[in-house]
Write an enzyme that holds these catalytic residues in place. Structure first.
Site, short mmCIF file in Angstrom:
data_model
loop_
_atom_site.label_atom_id
_atom_site.label_comp_id
_atom_site.label_asym_id
_atom_site.label_seq_id
_atom_site.Cartn_x
_atom_site.Cartn_y
_atom_site.Cartn_z
N CYS A 115 52.92 33.28 31.59
CA CYS A 115 52.29 32.06 32.10
C CYS A 115 51.56 32.36 33.42
O CYS A 115 50.40 31.98 33.60
CB CYS A 115 53.36 30.99 32.31
SG CYS A 115 52.69 29.37 32.70
N CYS A 116 52.24 33.07 34.33
CA CYS A 116 51.60 33.43 35.62
C CYS A 116 50.43 34.38 35.38
O CYS A 116 49.42 34.30 36.07
CB CYS A 116 52.61 34.10 36.54
SG CYS A 116 53.71 32.98 37.40
N CYS A 197 54.03 25.91 41.31
CA CYS A 197 53.80 24.96 40.22
C CYS A 197 55.04 24.08 40.02
O CYS A 197 56.18 24.51 40.25
CB CYS A 197 53.53 25.72 38.94
SG CYS A 197 52.01 26.68 38.98
N CYS A 200 58.22 25.19 38.13
CA CYS A 200 58.88 26.38 38.68
C CYS A 200 59.26 26.23 40.15
O CYS A 200 59.48 27.23 40.84
CB CYS A 200 57.98 27.60 38.51
SG CYS A 200 57.48 27.87 36.82
N CYS A 223 54.65 35.89 41.49
CA CYS A 223 53.82 35.43 40.37
C CYS A 223 53.05 36.59 39.74
O CYS A 223 52.59 36.49 38.60
CB CYS A 223 52.84 34.37 40.85
SG CYS A 223 51.72 34.96 42.13
#
Ligand code: SF4
Length: 247
Positions: A115-116, A197, A200, A223
């Site tokens: 995702c990062c 985010c 997280c 990240c």
């Protein structure tokens, strides 16, 4: 262009310079091929304020992952307007849209590294193409990875990463904020001492480590922007690394 040896020597010299002196050197030498990055969170204010004081209007990249708190997005708007910052929003490569939308809620929890990578690393790599220098706001006291960083770091693709705040501590940030009467991120007073985010980030106690609310309990502290994950990869390599069975 500086050689690797000259960069290492300068980096050593910069250990005793102020962030403002290092930024001044970077902008004088590289403008307009220099950009800053900021997440517009609780710790970002000094670097953004220093950018607002420069003679040149340096581009500030903000990675809009799509998972931010609304407060962060509004704070980014407010500061860009009040400080006349040239903020450019970065977004994921649209080629990942179908995959991400199919996994939107699960992705940050089930594969935060992927995702990062899709939302932060790739967009930043793309944005930095064509620039020669990248000014980031990381500090050595933030994570074990960052404690090993250098003020000047030459990346494999020739990009020079500049970390002017590397030697600052949490107290230095607070002191600078007080001295310059800087605004604070609206979530700070609610216990979010480092804001990433929404899926997280959690609020933490006053005595806890400032980044302990990031990916809490999930064994992740970075990240990927400031680790070996910041490496250009082909689409096929990304799919292979993250074990993705998508076309
Ligand atoms: S911080 Fe979380 S939501 Fe944001 S890009 Fe990384 S994994 Fe995704």
């Amino acid at each position: 262009m500086l050689s690797a040896l000259e960069i290492a020597k300068l980096s050593e010299e910069f250990e005793t310079k102020t962030p403002q002196e290092i930024i001044h050197w970077a902008v004088t030498k590289y403008f307009p091929a220099v950009a800053m990055s900021s997440s517009f969170q609780t710790q970002s204010m000094p670097l953004l304020h220093m950018a607002s004081q420069l003679e040149h209007r340096v581009t500030v990249f903000f990675i809009d992952t799509g998972y931010h708190f609304w407060e962060t997005l509004m704070f980014r708007e407010q500061l860009a307007a009040e400080w006349n910052l040239d903020v450019v929003d970065l977004h994921r490569d649209p080629r990942w849209d179908v995959f991400v939308l199919q996994n939107l809620r699960r992705l940050p929890l089930e594969d935060p590294n992927l995702c990062c990578y899709l939302h932060k690393v790739q967009p930043m790599q793309k944005a930095l193409t064509g620039t020669k220098a990248w000014v980031s706001g990381i500090r050595r006291d933030q994570t074990s990875v960052r404690s090993q960083a250098q003020i000047l770091e030459l990346q494999d693709d020739g990009l020079l990463k500049i970390n002017p705040l590397l030697n600052w501590t949490k107290s230095d940030v607070q002191k600078y904020a007080q001295e310059h009467n800087l605004p604070s991120h609206p979530l700070l007073e609610k216990g979010y001492r480092s804001v990433g985010c929404a899926p997280c980030t959690i609020a933490i106690g006053a005595n806890e480590d400032e980044r302990s609310g990031r990916w809490a309990g999930r064994g992740k502290t970075e990240c990927g922007l400031h680790t070996e994950m910041f490496e250009k990869k082909k689409l096929t390599e990304v799919k292979q690394e993250f074990n993705l069975e998508i076309k």
